[in-house]
Design a protein around this motif. Structure first.
Motif, PDB file in Angstrom:
ATOM      1  N   SER B  61      -2.967   0.448 -76.061  1.00  0.00           N
ATOM      2  CA  SER B  61      -3.409   1.258 -77.202  1.00  0.00           C
ATOM      3  C   SER B  61      -4.214   2.463 -76.738  1.00  0.00           C
ATOM      4  O   SER B  61      -4.066   3.561 -77.272  1.00  0.00           O
ATOM      5  CB  SER B  61      -4.275   0.421 -78.143  1.00  0.00           C
ATOM      6  OG  SER B  61      -3.529  -0.621 -78.692  1.00  0.00           O
ATOM      7  N   GLN B 112      -0.734  -0.550 -85.534  1.00  0.00           N
ATOM      8  CA  GLN B 112      -0.358  -1.955 -85.541  1.00  0.00           C
ATOM      9  C   GLN B 112      -0.476  -2.608 -86.918  1.00  0.00           C
ATOM     10  O   GLN B 112       0.443  -3.275 -87.363  1.00  0.00           O
ATOM     11  CB  GLN B 112      -1.245  -2.702 -84.541  1.00  0.00           C
ATOM     12  CG  GLN B 112      -1.006  -4.190 -84.517  1.00  0.00           C
ATOM     13  CD  GLN B 112      -1.725  -4.853 -83.353  1.00  0.00           C
ATOM     14  OE1 GLN B 112      -2.178  -4.183 -82.435  1.00  0.00           O
ATOM     15  NE2 GLN B 112      -1.825  -6.157 -83.390  1.00  0.00           N
ATOM     16  N   ASP B 194       2.324   1.872 -81.884  1.00  0.00           N
ATOM     17  CA  ASP B 194       1.493   0.873 -81.215  1.00  0.00           C
ATOM     18  C   ASP B 194       1.703  -0.489 -81.874  1.00  0.00           C
ATOM     19  O   ASP B 194       1.117  -0.773 -82.911  1.00  0.00           O
ATOM     20  CB  ASP B 194       0.025   1.294 -81.288  1.00  0.00           C
ATOM     21  CG  ASP B 194      -0.873   0.376 -80.473  1.00  0.00           C
ATOM     22  OD1 ASP B 194      -0.345  -0.552 -79.832  1.00  0.00           O
ATOM     23  OD2 ASP B 194      -2.101   0.590 -80.486  1.00  0.00           O
ATOM     24  N   GLU B 195       2.512  -1.314 -81.268  1.00  0.00           N
ATOM     25  CA  GLU B 195       2.836  -2.641 -81.808  1.00  0.00           C
ATOM     26  C   GLU B 195       3.134  -2.573 -83.307  1.00  0.00           C
ATOM     27  O   GLU B 195       2.471  -3.234 -84.106  1.00  0.00           O
ATOM     28  CB  GLU B 195       1.680  -3.605 -81.543  1.00  0.00           C
ATOM     29  CG  GLU B 195       1.242  -3.548 -80.090  1.00  0.00           C
ATOM     30  CD  GLU B 195       0.675  -4.848 -79.579  1.00  0.00           C
ATOM     31  OE1 GLU B 195       0.965  -5.889 -80.180  1.00  0.00           O
ATOM     32  OE2 GLU B 195      -0.034  -4.819 -78.558  1.00  0.00           O
TER      33      GLU B 195
HETATM   34 MG   LIG Z   1      -3.441  -2.497 -78.712  1.00  0.00          MG
END
Ligand SMILES: [Mg+2]
Ligand SMILES: Nc1ncnc2c1ncn2[C@@H]1O[C@H](COP(=O)(O)OP(=O)(O)OP(=O)(O)O)[C@@H](O)[C@H]1O
Lengths: 305, 347
Positions: B61, B112, B194-195
């Motif tokens: 991240s 995320q 990010d995810e």
């Molecule tokens: Mg992360």
């Protein structure tokens, strides 16, 4: 929304009843209201006459029923000092107090919120430390002291502002500032802690990632969220404002309800005291109702069904 | 290697749209320095998908946030390195004003957790429209019309109604679609994700991944996809960087990585991956023993040495460089950061 409003209004009825009980008990606390309401040197005949005219020779519950019935109609009897309906005296002075309260609240918001936001945004900096120090002072110093200090400095020494009275904007400055001081400190403190929390949130980072400029991130995206809890605190602390009104109006000879209350207490003018207490209590209930409705308007997650 | 082969490799991969060079992003917390990103380099070719994969806390991240200049403040800063964006320059050296014009415009980001990434007090249509209005002068009506189009593009049913919904009125999957709409609003050259599916239900994950893949192909944006899930890598990416404790330990084409993982850490990751085939008996998951060293107190030598089954004396003495494996050069090269492989190349 309308049904919620209705339900909230119905829920204020028991509160209203409580207020009536308390105002009633106010004059019975020290036993015989005759002692409170008549001068100490009144003759026994005068006392007897007063008792029978005001129904004080009747059983307590009967007195209460009569009192409550009249109170709910806004009838607290005649002022002993002015020989006019007590409620009329209060209503006459209400605009002055509302004016002062609005000016104070506006000032407190305009100063307190930016102070809190700046303090949170620059947490740990010299700016933050100085703002927090001033706010600590603001919460610690009582308003009567500030009021007297303000009169000495700005009215007596510098002669910039009048010492009291009502009518011009200049006359509003000192009482509103004095009264706002504690409130500014409170609002700034709450705003700061709410902003510290909100600035850490993911959606603030999302706003930055969208290319929103920093001022807009802070003053729109973050503050719009932080203001919601601040509003609650303002509602809860409205009582603080009313308490301050009594002191401040007296210091600055502001012709409002607060000053009337003090005069009535000194003059043992109990019908007026009761009317003031009743009006202040109702105002407190109404303000909190308005705050609740604003809360729903500001936070879409709360639905008042 | 013949010149002809070399040329074909050059033709196959487009020039990078984003080129990260020796990026160091550190977090200064009191007296400790967390070296979250500690010398990361990679190229993201235009229109391609590059994945960064690694365990929790390895700096994935922070790498993405550093690219956009969004490191947590006041702790985070880029201490070294460059982030070259095609047509713009080195993002690491832009000031906040100039960076603002890049964010959400040439480079956008999907986070995320869709439950917390949208502002709860604004309508989702407004939040999408804002992403447009920050970068071009359009009327509110025009911005709203385009927000509705974007909602339709990301597969939200009755977009003109949902446009006026608040985030809490939408499911997690819908909210992530809104985030994707925001990221696509200005047709960026690069999307950082990010995810993006970690917080979603498994069935929704697959839908959102398919959507992202389709939108990425249609829009021609390059995608930097951060994940800890090798299954996602296999489905989405052409190239992959394996990250460990703030550095890249292996970089290769996705196929090569699955066929022949070189770094012991990559092998461990692959072994700990659940097998998708349901014919075979479910194997117990093998996990890598030990824990990641704290990024504030990294060991001398290889960062993985403490957990590596093949560790030898050199591993504890010096950190291995990330170098192309023997004979493989050019932009499609495989790279690995391991003394085992440096040795074999030198031989
Ligand atoms: Mg992360
Ligand atoms: N706000 C912060 N303050 C202090 N340390 C942080 C902060 N954010 C991250 N870190 C540290 O930085 C390192 C890298 O974090 P990062 O979030 O990049 O990891 P990640 O690879 O994205 O992990 P995950 O898979 O859990 O998202 C971690 O060791 C973490 O402890």
């Amino acid at each position: 929304m309308a049904s919620y409003l209705l339900r909230r209004l119905v829920l204020t009825l028991p509160v209203l009843a409580g207020i009536v009980v308390i105002t009633f008990l106010l004059t019975r606390l020290s036993g015989d209201p005759t002692d409170l309401m008549l001068p100490p040197n009144a003759t026994d005949e005068a006392r007897e006459a007063f008792r029978s005219v005001n129904g004080l020779d009747r059983p307590l519950w009967e007195q209460f029923v009569v009192f409550a019935g009249r109170a709910l109609m806004g009838d607290f009897g005649a002022s002993l000092r002015f020989q006019q309906p007590a409620m009329g005296l209060v209503v006459e002075r209400l605009p002055a107090t509302i004016e002062l309260a609005f000016a104070t609240m506006a000032l407190a918001l305009v100063v307190g919120i930016p102070a809190g936001v700046v303090s949170a945004y620059h947490r740990g900096s010299a700016t933050d430390t100085s703002i927090r120090t001033v706010m600590l002072l603001g919460q610690a110093v009582p308003s009567f002291f500030l009021g007297v200090l303000g009169i000495i400095v700005f009215a007596v020494w510098l002669r910039w502002l009048p010492t009291g009275g009502r009518g011009s904007l200049a006359q509003l400055v000192l009482p509103a500032t004095t009264l706002a001081f504690n409130l500014v400190a409170l609002i700034a403190r709450v705003t700061r802690s709410c902003m510290l929390d909100v600035l850490k949130q993911d959606y603030v980072r999302t706003a930055r990632a969208k290319g929103v400029w920093e001022a807009r991130v802070v003053w729109l995206h973050a503050l719009r969220n932080a203001f919601i809890p601040v509003l609650t605190v303002i509602g809860l602390q409205f009582g603080l404002l009313l308490g301050g009104v009594v002191v401040t109006e007296t210091i600055f000879s502001w012709p409002g309800v607060g000053r009337l209350a003090i005069q009535a207490i000194y003059a043992r003018d109990f019908p007026v005291v009761q009317a003031v207490v009743f009006v202040f209590a109702v105002a407190f209930v109404l303000v909190n109702l308005v705050v609740d409705l604003l809360y729903a308007a500001l936070d879409p997650r709360i639905s008042y069904k | 290697m013949t010149p002809a082969l070399d040329a074909s490799v050059q033709v196959r991969s487009a020039p990078p749209v984003l080129s990260v060079r020796n990026l160091h992003a550190h977090l200064h917390l009191g007296d400790t320095v967390v070296r979250a990103v500690d010398g990361v380099s990679f190229d993201l070719p235009a229109g391609a998908t590059l994945s960064i994969v690694g365990e929790s806390g390895c700096g994935k991240s922070m790498t993405a946030l550093a690219i956009l200049g969004l490191l947590p403040q006041p702790a985070g800063r880029i201490t070294e390195g460059e982030v070259w964006l095609d047509g713009v320059g080195d993002l690491a050296r832009l000031d906040q004003r100039a960076l603002r014009r890049v964010r959400g415009n040439a480079v956008s980001m999907v986070f995320q957790d869709p439950m917390t990434s949208l502002n709860p007090v604004f309508r989702v249509g407004w939040q999408i429209a804002e992403a447009i209005r920050m970068h071009e002068t359009v009327s509110r009506e025009e911005a709203r019309r385009r927000a509705i189009e974007l909602l339709e593009l990301v597969g939200i049913p009755s977009p003109s109604v949902r446009c006026d919904a608040f985030p809490h009125q939408l499911s997690g999957g819908m909210r992530q679609r809104v985030m994707i709409a925001i990221a696509l609003a200005r047709r960026p050259k690069v999307m950082l994700a990010d995810e993006p599916t970690t917080a979603l239900d498994v069935t929704i994950q697959a839908q959102v991944l398919r959507l992202m893949k389709r939108l990425q192909q249609d829009s021609g944006a390059a995608l930097l996809l951060i994940t800890h899930d090798l299954g996602v890598v296999a489905q989405m990416a052409q190239r992959v960087c394996v990250m460990y404790a703030g550095v890249i330990v292996e970089e290769s084409a996705v196929g090569d990585l699955f066929a022949d993982p070189l770094h012991p850490y990559t092998r461990g990751l692959l072994a700990s991956m659940p097998k998708p085939r349901h014919g075979a008996a479910r194997q117990a998951l093998i996990s890598i023993p030990g824990t990641v060293p704290p990024l504030s107190r990294l060991p001398a030598g290889c960062r993985f040495a403490g957990r590596c089954a093949h560790v030898f004396s050199k591993c504890r003495e010096a950190e291995p460089p990330l170098v192309p494996v023997a004979g493989d050069l050019g932009p499609g090269a495989r790279k690995v950061r391991c003394w085992l492989h440096v040795g074999s190349e030198a031989a």
